[in-house]
Design a protein around this motif. Structure first.
Motif, PDB file in Angstrom:
ATOM      1  N   ASP A 289     -20.202   3.992  18.358  1.00 40.89           N
ATOM      2  CA  ASP A 289     -21.244   4.936  18.267  1.00 40.89           C
ATOM      3  C   ASP A 289     -21.214   6.284  18.300  1.00 40.89           C
ATOM      4  OD1 ASP A 289     -23.926   5.108  18.071  1.00 40.89           O
ATOM      5  OD2 ASP A 289     -24.468   5.525  20.015  1.00 40.89           O
ATOM      6  N   ALA A 290     -20.380   6.604  19.319  1.00 40.15           N
ATOM      7  CA  ALA A 290     -19.691   7.988  19.346  1.00 40.15           C
ATOM      8  C   ALA A 290     -18.941   8.424  18.072  1.00 40.15           C
ATOM      9  CB  ALA A 290     -18.817   8.400  20.509  1.00 40.15           C
ATOM     10  N   GLY A 291     -18.129   7.829  17.420  1.00 39.81           N
ATOM     11  CA  GLY A 291     -17.317   7.927  16.469  1.00 39.81           C
ATOM     12  C   GLY A 291     -18.454   8.003  15.276  1.00 39.81           C
ATOM     13  N   TYR A 292     -19.402   7.262  15.210  1.00 40.07           N
ATOM     14  CA  TYR A 292     -20.378   7.356  14.189  1.00 40.07           C
ATOM     15  C   TYR A 292     -21.140   8.800  14.287  1.00 40.07           C
ATOM     16  CZ  TYR A 292     -24.859   6.698  11.881  1.00 40.07           C
ATOM     17  OH  TYR A 292     -25.785   6.760  10.851  1.00 40.07           O
ATOM     18  N   ASP A 293     -21.637   8.922  15.226  1.00 36.37           N
ATOM     19  CA  ASP A 293     -22.515  10.147  15.319  1.00 36.37           C
ATOM     20  C   ASP A 293     -21.483  11.390  15.196  1.00 36.37           C
ATOM     21  OD1 ASP A 293     -24.625   8.893  16.156  1.00 36.37           O
ATOM     22  OD2 ASP A 293     -24.390   9.356  18.385  1.00 36.37           O
ATOM     23  N   LEU A 294     -20.379  11.424  15.948  1.00 33.98           N
ATOM     24  CA  LEU A 294     -19.650  12.669  15.564  1.00 33.98           C
ATOM     25  C   LEU A 294     -19.004  12.654  13.978  1.00 33.98           C
ATOM     26  CD1 LEU A 294     -17.762  14.874  16.844  1.00 33.98           C
ATOM     27  CD2 LEU A 294     -15.995  13.325  17.213  1.00 33.98           C
ATOM     28  N   ALA A 295     -18.691  11.628  13.418  1.00 34.53           N
ATOM     29  CA  ALA A 295     -18.169  11.682  11.944  1.00 34.53           C
ATOM     30  C   ALA A 295     -19.342  12.246  11.109  1.00 34.53           C
ATOM     31  CB  ALA A 295     -17.798  10.488  11.642  1.00 34.53           C
ATOM     32  N   ALA A 296     -20.728  11.700  11.672  1.00 34.96           N
ATOM     33  CA  ALA A 296     -21.872  12.013  10.875  1.00 34.96           C
ATOM     34  C   ALA A 296     -22.205  13.768  10.845  1.00 34.96           C
ATOM     35  CB  ALA A 296     -23.066  11.478  11.156  1.00 34.96           C
ATOM     36  N   VAL A 297     -22.073  14.171  12.125  1.00 32.63           N
ATOM     37  CA  VAL A 297     -22.334  15.674  12.503  1.00 32.63           C
ATOM     38  C   VAL A 297     -21.223  16.227  11.670  1.00 32.63           C
ATOM     39  CG1 VAL A 297     -22.365  17.367  14.039  1.00 32.63           C
ATOM     40  CG2 VAL A 297     -23.524  15.280  14.379  1.00 32.63           C
ATOM     41  N   ALA A 298     -19.856  15.907  11.725  1.00 31.63           N
ATOM     42  CA  ALA A 298     -18.925  16.839  11.213  1.00 31.63           C
ATOM     43  C   ALA A 298     -18.809  16.826   9.784  1.00 31.63           C
ATOM     44  CB  ALA A 298     -17.596  16.047  11.484  1.00 31.63           C
ATOM     45  N   SER A 299     -19.458  15.615   9.141  1.00 30.66           N
ATOM     46  CA  SER A 299     -19.526  15.827   7.623  1.00 30.66           C
ATOM     47  C   SER A 299     -20.686  16.765   7.158  1.00 30.66           C
ATOM     48  CB  SER A 299     -19.722  14.413   7.182  1.00 30.66           C
ATOM     49  OG  SER A 299     -21.107  13.830   7.609  1.00 30.66           O
ATOM     50  N   ARG A 300     -21.726  16.534   7.933  1.00 31.65           N
ATOM     51  CA  ARG A 300     -22.815  17.729   7.831  1.00 31.65           C
ATOM     52  C   ARG A 300     -22.307  18.941   7.749  1.00 31.65           C
ATOM     53  NH1 ARG A 300     -26.130  16.398  11.682  1.00 31.65           N
ATOM     54  NH2 ARG A 300     -25.855  18.110  12.913  1.00 31.65           N
ATOM     55  N   GLU A 301     -21.723  19.449   8.975  1.00 30.11           N
ATOM     56  CA  GLU A 301     -21.341  20.650   9.206  1.00 30.11           C
ATOM     57  C   GLU A 301     -20.201  21.254   8.374  1.00 30.11           C
ATOM     58  OE1 GLU A 301     -23.497  22.411  11.020  1.00 30.11           O
ATOM     59  OE2 GLU A 301     -24.468  20.685  12.056  1.00 30.11           O
ATOM     60  N   THR A 302     -19.111  20.426   8.149  1.00 27.42           N
ATOM     61  CA  THR A 302     -18.140  20.724   7.173  1.00 27.42           C
ATOM     62  C   THR A 302     -18.608  21.372   6.043  1.00 27.42           C
ATOM     63  OG1 THR A 302     -16.806  19.193   8.368  1.00 27.42           O
ATOM     64  CG2 THR A 302     -15.898  20.147   6.361  1.00 27.42           C
ATOM     65  N   GLY A 303     -19.774  20.810   5.419  1.00 30.84           N
ATOM     66  CA  GLY A 303     -20.288  20.687   4.165  1.00 30.84           C
ATOM     67  C   GLY A 303     -20.802  22.118   4.060  1.00 30.84           C
ATOM     68  N   GLN A 304     -21.117  22.802   5.144  1.00 31.68           N
ATOM     69  CA  GLN A 304     -21.715  24.120   5.313  1.00 31.68           C
ATOM     70  C   GLN A 304     -20.502  25.036   5.340  1.00 31.68           C
ATOM     71  OE1 GLN A 304     -25.152  24.614   8.099  1.00 31.68           O
ATOM     72  NE2 GLN A 304     -24.876  22.282   8.247  1.00 31.68           N
ATOM     73  N   LEU A 305     -19.290  24.898   5.395  1.00 37.91           N
ATOM     74  CA  LEU A 305     -18.273  25.753   5.293  1.00 37.91           C
ATOM     75  C   LEU A 305     -17.572  26.007   4.087  1.00 37.91           C
ATOM     76  CD1 LEU A 305     -16.273  24.078   8.436  1.00 37.91           C
ATOM     77  CD2 LEU A 305     -17.770  26.222   8.530  1.00 37.91           C
ATOM     78  N   ASP A 306     -17.568  27.230   3.944  1.00 40.65           N
ATOM     79  CA  ASP A 306     -16.480  27.726   2.777  1.00 40.65           C
ATOM     80  C   ASP A 306     -15.050  27.723   3.244  1.00 40.65           C
ATOM     81  OD1 ASP A 306     -15.459  28.897   0.496  1.00 40.65           O
ATOM     82  OD2 ASP A 306     -16.304  30.889   0.714  1.00 40.65           O
ATOM     83  N   LEU A 307     -14.309  26.305   3.042  1.00 42.63           N
ATOM     84  CA  LEU A 307     -12.979  26.630   3.454  1.00 42.63           C
ATOM     85  C   LEU A 307     -12.035  27.382   3.027  1.00 42.63           C
ATOM     86  CD1 LEU A 307     -12.738  22.683   3.959  1.00 42.63           C
ATOM     87  CD2 LEU A 307     -13.131  24.237   5.530  1.00 42.63           C
ATOM     88  N   ALA A 308     -12.236  27.440   1.593  1.00 41.60           N
ATOM     89  CA  ALA A 308     -11.305  28.445   0.907  1.00 41.60           C
ATOM     90  C   ALA A 308     -11.481  29.840   1.240  1.00 41.60           C
ATOM     91  CB  ALA A 308     -11.810  28.359  -0.694  1.00 41.60           C
ATOM     92  N   GLY A 309     -12.745  30.146   1.612  1.00 41.20           N
ATOM     93  CA  GLY A 309     -12.985  31.571   2.196  1.00 41.20           C
ATOM     94  C   GLY A 309     -12.330  31.768   3.533  1.00 41.20           C
ATOM     95  N   LEU A 310     -12.070  30.901   4.220  1.00 45.00           N
ATOM     96  CA  LEU A 310     -11.646  30.923   5.727  1.00 45.00           C
ATOM     97  C   LEU A 310     -10.304  31.236   5.575  1.00 45.00           C
ATOM     98  CD1 LEU A 310     -13.706  28.261   7.489  1.00 45.00           C
ATOM     99  CD2 LEU A 310     -14.090  30.711   7.522  1.00 45.00           C
TER     100      LEU A 310
END
Length: 800
Positions: A289-310
């Motif tokens: 359950d922790a893995g599910y919650d963590l991966a879901a949050v990570a996918s949502r928050e990573t989608g807001q990052l500009d990886l190329a700009g970093l």
């Protein structure tokens, strides 16, 4: 008279016709019956009273059992009920069990008890022993013995391996329960057997269902971990898009969700009622359950990052992208911390190896991810300012060479100034250190705010010898001195200091690629840079103009490397850490900011180069050498240090014997005087390594010797929270000199002894070993230090 019985007649052999008994005998029989009836009533009352007392004892035992704090299933409510039921069962069984089983139970209870438990267990043993002598056992007394004994058993302290107390408890309780069962009526024995068999059958069924859920979840967990690791790898790849990383994280979330639907399925809920099995079920369900919650949050928050700009590309990094990354990274960091807490909450010593090992691996990876995310959050806060987001920054670059040692590493041969503004880095100035010395000689420079530094190194006149400011092993102190002197030399105010040595420059060349230096027969590469700049330039290029040309080589190398950095790109964070962290850990690449708000971030990165501070219960040891002959002979020096410590945890007394072996491999001839000669008038033979050795410790120096001869050290001068003891040492060519130094003092007593080591970044990394010998009854340890500048080791005094 045909229907009347005669005087001798009777209805049968066992029947008395009371009509024929005399009146007196009839009265006697009536009294006897009344007495028998009274006895039966009194026995009934005693039995009722006894049952009431036994019941009250069982109820009180249940309350005590519920409060015992046992964790058979890891669920608070269920555990309290189980403990109460066990207490009731043992109390009731003790009231009927044989006295021998009570003796065994109470005797073992005494043996297994510690501390205050010895009092109730001893009392129960005395009662059980006293109950042996009466002809008949008393149920109330036996119930009292059982009630007291089970309270002790439920509170036994851990002894031996985990679960050993539970096994002992089962071993002594089973005979008592069996004895009570045998003394029941056949009907009750059958009923008890049916109930016990039913419970065991249900436990087996629930256990099987939990195991099935785990087997079904296992492939999904593997898929989730694979996808999560792939996403982390992609985050460090310059060619990976944000969408690809998010897709991997979503795949991980789906896989963990599927695993949770199996491991935590409704049909596995019965496993929560089975002791030891409940922990397995809860661990698998909570982890997935922790893995599910963590991966879901990570996918949502990573989608807001500009990886190329970093990423640092074409000589610049997008500060706006860094600032925008703050909220998503903070949310991810918070989710990681929550997941860590959840895993820590389900960790149990009852977990079987397959579950426990996987949980440990997951916890380790989660801790690493949390540390990285936490560091990223700190970088987002401090990074824009360090990179000139709030105004142009100027950083002093000191290129040190440990071929001529100083306390921080080596003397400064050349310098540079970096200008950073809005994420773009440029080299605005570079030159030889003698240029700053010339400028300082015209202004009567002054150093303020560094009294300990001046007390230790003022005699070397660092205010007019800029190359020697690195005598201190503490970069924050050196940075303060550089900041003051550089401004007085006409350099203007600076915002921080970057120091690096030839090995650090070699690591940078793995990023920039080779550089071509005029005067060198081949390009300077990551492979040859350290050896060329430490040894070859002094040994093989004497005809090119001496020091000026050599300093020009260093200057050109720095300028070209930073020029490539100012127009090139950097790899991702993980790859960059792989390339540079070894040099950072060894103290060869350090950075200090003059802005206090940024210093905690640099300390956390390990870049700060700060001298370790001793705590109340800790010890510190550092050994530094500084070249005292104005040559480059330290490129041929090997240093070995061993520290044999005796520590008394009851008093905090520490007695240490520090052995320092200095192996000078330089020859007595065949190399330029700049390497193996000494300053004019020294009278030292060629190849002699003449150095200033310092030992830093909070302990007092009680003696020093070399080859059996006493060596005089200066009185301990307070510096950097410890005391510095110094002496001058001569090591002839191709020989080894060994010094044995004894130290004594006290730290805060306790079962923990913490040693912090600070290793000097020499041309050849020094080796250090530590052994801690406690008093009798403790476990000695030995430890060999790695090649890190600052290391900590905590020793625990283990006693049986």
């Amino acid at each position: 008279m045909d229907g009347d019985p005669g005087p001798d007649s009777h209805d049968g052999p066992d029947r008395i016709v009371w009509d024929d008994v005399p009146e007196a005998s009839q009265a006697t029989r009536t009294g006897h019956a009344a007495r028998q009836h009274g006895h039966r009533r009194r026995r009934s009352r005693r039995r009722t009273r006894s049952r009431l007392i036994v019941g009250l004892l069982a109820a009180a035992s249940a309350v005590g059992g519920a409060l015992a704090g046992c964790h058979p299933t890891g669920t608070a409510g269920v555990d309290a009920v189980y403990s109460a039921l066990v207490a009731i069962a043992v109390t009731l069984a003790a009231s009927r069990a044989s006295r021998a089983t009570l003796l065994v139970l109470t005797a073992v209870a005494v043996v297994m008890s510690r501390g205050w438990l010895l009092a109730p267990s001893g009392a129960a043993l005395v009662l059980a022993f006293g109950g042996v002598f009466p002809r008949r056992a008393r149920r109330r007394l036996n119930a009292l013995i059982g009630a007291v004994a089970i309270q002790v058993v439920l509170r036994w302290p851990p002894v031996g391996f985990h679960g050993s107390t539970a096994l002992v408890a089962i071993g002594v309780l089973f005979p008592l329960l069996y004895s009570a069962w045998r003394r029941q009526s056949p009907a009750r024995r059958r009923t008890t057997a049916v109930v016990a068999g039913t419970l065991l059958g249900l436990a087996a069924l629930f256990t099987g269902l939990v195991a099935l859920g785990g087997l079904l979840a296992r492939p999904q967990v593997a898929r989730g971990l694979t996808a999560a690791r792939a996403s982390l790898h992609q985050l460090d790849s310059a060619s990976t898009s944000t969408q690809s990383t998010v897709a991997q994280l979503r795949a991980a979330s789906v896989a963990f969700g599927a695993a949770h639907s199996r491991a935590g399925a409704w049909w596995t809920l019965g496993g929560r009622l089975v002791p030891a099995v409940a922990q397995q079920r809860q661990a698998m369900a909570a982890a997935t359950d922790a893995g599910y919650d963590l991966a879901a949050v990570a996918s949502r928050e990573t989608g807001q990052l500009d990886l190329a700009g970093l990423r640092y590309q074409a000589g610049q990094i997008n500060l706006a992208a860094i600032r925008a990354a703050g909220p998503p990274l903070a949310d991810l960091d918070e989710q990681l911390a929550e997941a860590q807490g959840r895993l820590a909450g389900i960790r149990s010593a009852w977990l079987v190896a397959p579950v426990g090992v996987r949980l440990d691996h997951l916890a380790t990876e989660l801790a690493q991810a949390h540390n990285s995310a936490d560091l990223a959050v700190a970088a987002v806060k401090a990074g824009p300012d360090i990179l000139g987001g709030d105004g142009v920054r100027h950083y002093f670059v000191a290129f040190m060479t440990p071929a001529e040692t100083r306390g921080l590493g080596g003397f400064i041969g050349v310098y540079a100034e970096l200008t950073v503004g809005q994420g773009r880095i440029s080299l605005s100035r570079a030159g030889q250190i003698r240029q700053l010395n010339t400028a300082l000689s015209t202004v009567n420079p002054q150093l303020t705010g560094v009294p300990q530094y001046l007390a230790r190194y003022g005699s070397f006149d660092p205010a007019t010898h800029f190359q020697d400011v690195t005598y201190s092993p503490d970069l924050p102190t050196v940075a303060k001195v550089i900041t003051e002197l550089y401004a007085q030399a006409g350099g203007g105010p600076i915002d921080g200091v970057l120091v690096l040595d030839p090995q650090a420059l070699a690591a940078l060349l793995t990023i920039t690629g080779p550089v071509t230096i005029a005067g060198l027969p081949e390009p300077l590469t990551a492979t040859n840079a350290a050896d060329v700049l430490l040894r070859q330039q002094y040994a093989d290029l004497p005809a090119l103009g001496g020091n000026v040309v050599r300093h020009d080589l260093l200057q050109d190398a720095l300028q070209q490397a930073f020029a490539k950095l100012s127009t090139g790109s950097l790899p991702g964070p993980a790859r960059l850490a792989d390339l540079l962290s070894p040099e950072v850990r060894q103290g060869r690449l350090l950075f200090w900011s003059n802005h206090p708000s940024e210093q905690p971030f640099l300390l956390r990165l390990g870049l700060a180069g700060a001298f370790p501070q001793p705590g109340p219960g800790s010890d510190v040891l550092a050994v530094t050498i500084a070249n005292a002959a104005n040559n480059k002979i330290d490129a041929y020096l090997h240093e070995q240090i061993s520290d044999a410590v005796r520590y008394d945890p009851t008093t905090g007394q520490v007695d240490a014997t520090v052995t320092i072996a200095l192996d000078n491999t330089a020859p007595g001839g065949g190399l330029p005087d700049e390497i193996i000669g000494s300053y004019p008038g020294s009278g030292l033979p060629l190849g002699t390594n003449f150095l200033w050795l310092s030992v830093y410790s909070p302990l007092g120096l009680t003696g020093a010797a070399a080859a059996g001869q006493v060596v005089g050290f200066s009185p301990g001068t307070p510096e950097l929270g410890v005391r510095a003891y110094s002496t001058f040492v001569r090591v002839p060519a191709q020989s080894t000199k060994t010094l044995v130094i004894t130290l004594a003092g006290t730290v805060a007593p306790g079962r923990r002894y913490q040693m912090t080591l600070r290793l000097q970044p020499l041309a050849y990394t020094p080796s250090m070993s530590v052994s801690v010998q406690p008093p009798a009854g403790g476990t000695p340890i030995s430890w060999t230090a790695g090649n890190e500048m600052v290391q900590e080791h905590i020793w625990k005094n283990v006693k049986d």
